[in-house]
Design a protein around this motif. Structure first.
Motif, mmCIF file in Angstrom:
data_model
loop_
_atom_site.group_PDB
_atom_site.id
_atom_site.type_symbol
_atom_site.label_atom_id
_atom_site.label_comp_id
_atom_site.label_asym_id
_atom_site.label_seq_id
_atom_site.Cartn_x
_atom_site.Cartn_y
_atom_site.Cartn_z
ATOM 1 N N LEU A 198 0.830 -1.206 0.000
ATOM 2 C CA LEU A 198 0.000 0.000 0.000
ATOM 3 C C LEU A 198 0.864 1.256 0.000
ATOM 4 C CD1 LEU A 198 -2.813 1.291 0.183
ATOM 5 C CD2 LEU A 198 -2.645 1.082 2.661
ATOM 6 N N HIS A 199 1.927 1.254 0.805
ATOM 7 C CA HIS A 199 2.828 2.404 0.847
ATOM 8 C C HIS A 199 3.540 2.597 -0.488
ATOM 9 C CE1 HIS A 199 2.095 3.242 4.992
ATOM 10 N NE2 HIS A 199 2.684 2.153 5.451
ATOM 11 N N SER A 200 3.932 1.500 -1.113
ATOM 12 C CA SER A 200 4.592 1.595 -2.418
ATOM 13 C C SER A 200 3.652 2.161 -3.465
ATOM 14 C CB SER A 200 5.089 0.214 -2.865
ATOM 15 O OG SER A 200 6.090 -0.255 -2.007
ATOM 16 N N THR A 201 2.414 1.697 -3.446
ATOM 17 C CA THR A 201 1.414 2.208 -4.395
ATOM 18 C C THR A 201 1.162 3.685 -4.152
ATOM 19 O OG1 THR A 201 0.374 0.029 -4.475
ATOM 20 C CG2 THR A 201 -0.942 1.895 -5.221
ATOM 21 N N THR A 202 1.036 4.063 -2.893
ATOM 22 C CA THR A 202 0.797 5.472 -2.558
ATOM 23 C C THR A 202 1.983 6.323 -2.975
ATOM 24 O OG1 THR A 202 -0.582 4.808 -0.689
ATOM 25 C CG2 THR A 202 0.269 7.054 -0.671
ATOM 26 N N ALA A 203 3.200 5.855 -2.737
ATOM 27 C CA ALA A 203 4.392 6.605 -3.116
ATOM 28 C C ALA A 203 4.461 6.770 -4.623
ATOM 29 C CB ALA A 203 5.646 5.900 -2.609
ATOM 30 N N ALA A 204 4.105 5.725 -5.360
ATOM 31 C CA ALA A 204 4.111 5.821 -6.825
ATOM 32 C C ALA A 204 3.068 6.829 -7.305
ATOM 33 C CB ALA A 204 3.854 4.448 -7.443
ATOM 34 N N GLN A 237 4.387 10.300 -6.557
ATOM 35 C CA GLN A 237 5.445 10.632 -7.514
ATOM 36 C C GLN A 237 4.842 11.018 -8.854
ATOM 37 O OE1 GLN A 237 8.658 10.837 -6.841
ATOM 38 N NE2 GLN A 237 9.208 11.410 -8.933
ATOM 39 N N ALA A 238 3.834 10.291 -9.295
ATOM 40 C CA ALA A 238 3.181 10.615 -10.570
ATOM 41 C C ALA A 238 2.517 11.988 -10.494
ATOM 42 C CB ALA A 238 2.155 9.542 -10.912
ATOM 43 N N LEU A 239 1.896 12.293 -9.367
ATOM 44 C CA LEU A 239 1.262 13.603 -9.216
ATOM 45 C C LEU A 239 2.304 14.724 -9.204
ATOM 46 C CD1 LEU A 239 -1.469 12.807 -6.548
ATOM 47 C CD2 LEU A 239 -1.835 13.420 -8.943
ATOM 48 N N VAL A 240 3.432 14.479 -8.552
ATOM 49 C CA VAL A 240 4.498 15.479 -8.523
ATOM 50 C C VAL A 240 5.030 15.708 -9.933
ATOM 51 C CG1 VAL A 240 6.875 15.906 -7.749
ATOM 52 C CG2 VAL A 240 5.147 15.110 -6.119
#
Length: 82
Positions: A54-60, A63-66
């Motif tokens: 879940l944390h990896s998905t959220t981080a990805a 990152q995409a939003l940034v």
């Protein structure tokens, strides 16, 4: 004398049998607790893996939003440039 020794030996054997039964009961209890702790450990490991995913998905996604925000900011002129 022999009768006395035999009586003492019988008493010692009886005590050892009782102690052995108590140790077997304690061993079984420890085995049951170990099995329960193994199940709990497995559940916690699965939960940790799910949280990591879940944390990896959220981080990805962040990152995409940034990257999207960075691309939008450089593509459109700032209010000072307009």
């Amino acid at each position: 004398m022999l009768e006395n020794n035999l009586s003492q030996l019988e008493q010692l054997v009886s005590e050892l049998v009782q102690e052995n039964k108590a140790l077997q009961a304690a061993t079984q209890q420890i085995r049951n607790e170990l099995a329960q702790l193994k199940d709990e450990n497995e559940a916690l490991q699965m939960s940790a893996l799910e949280q990591d995913e879940l944390h990896s998905t959220t981080a990805a996604r962040i990152q995409a939003l940034v990257q999207l925000a960075s691309g939008s900011a450089s593509a459109s002129p700032s209010p000072a440039q307009a």
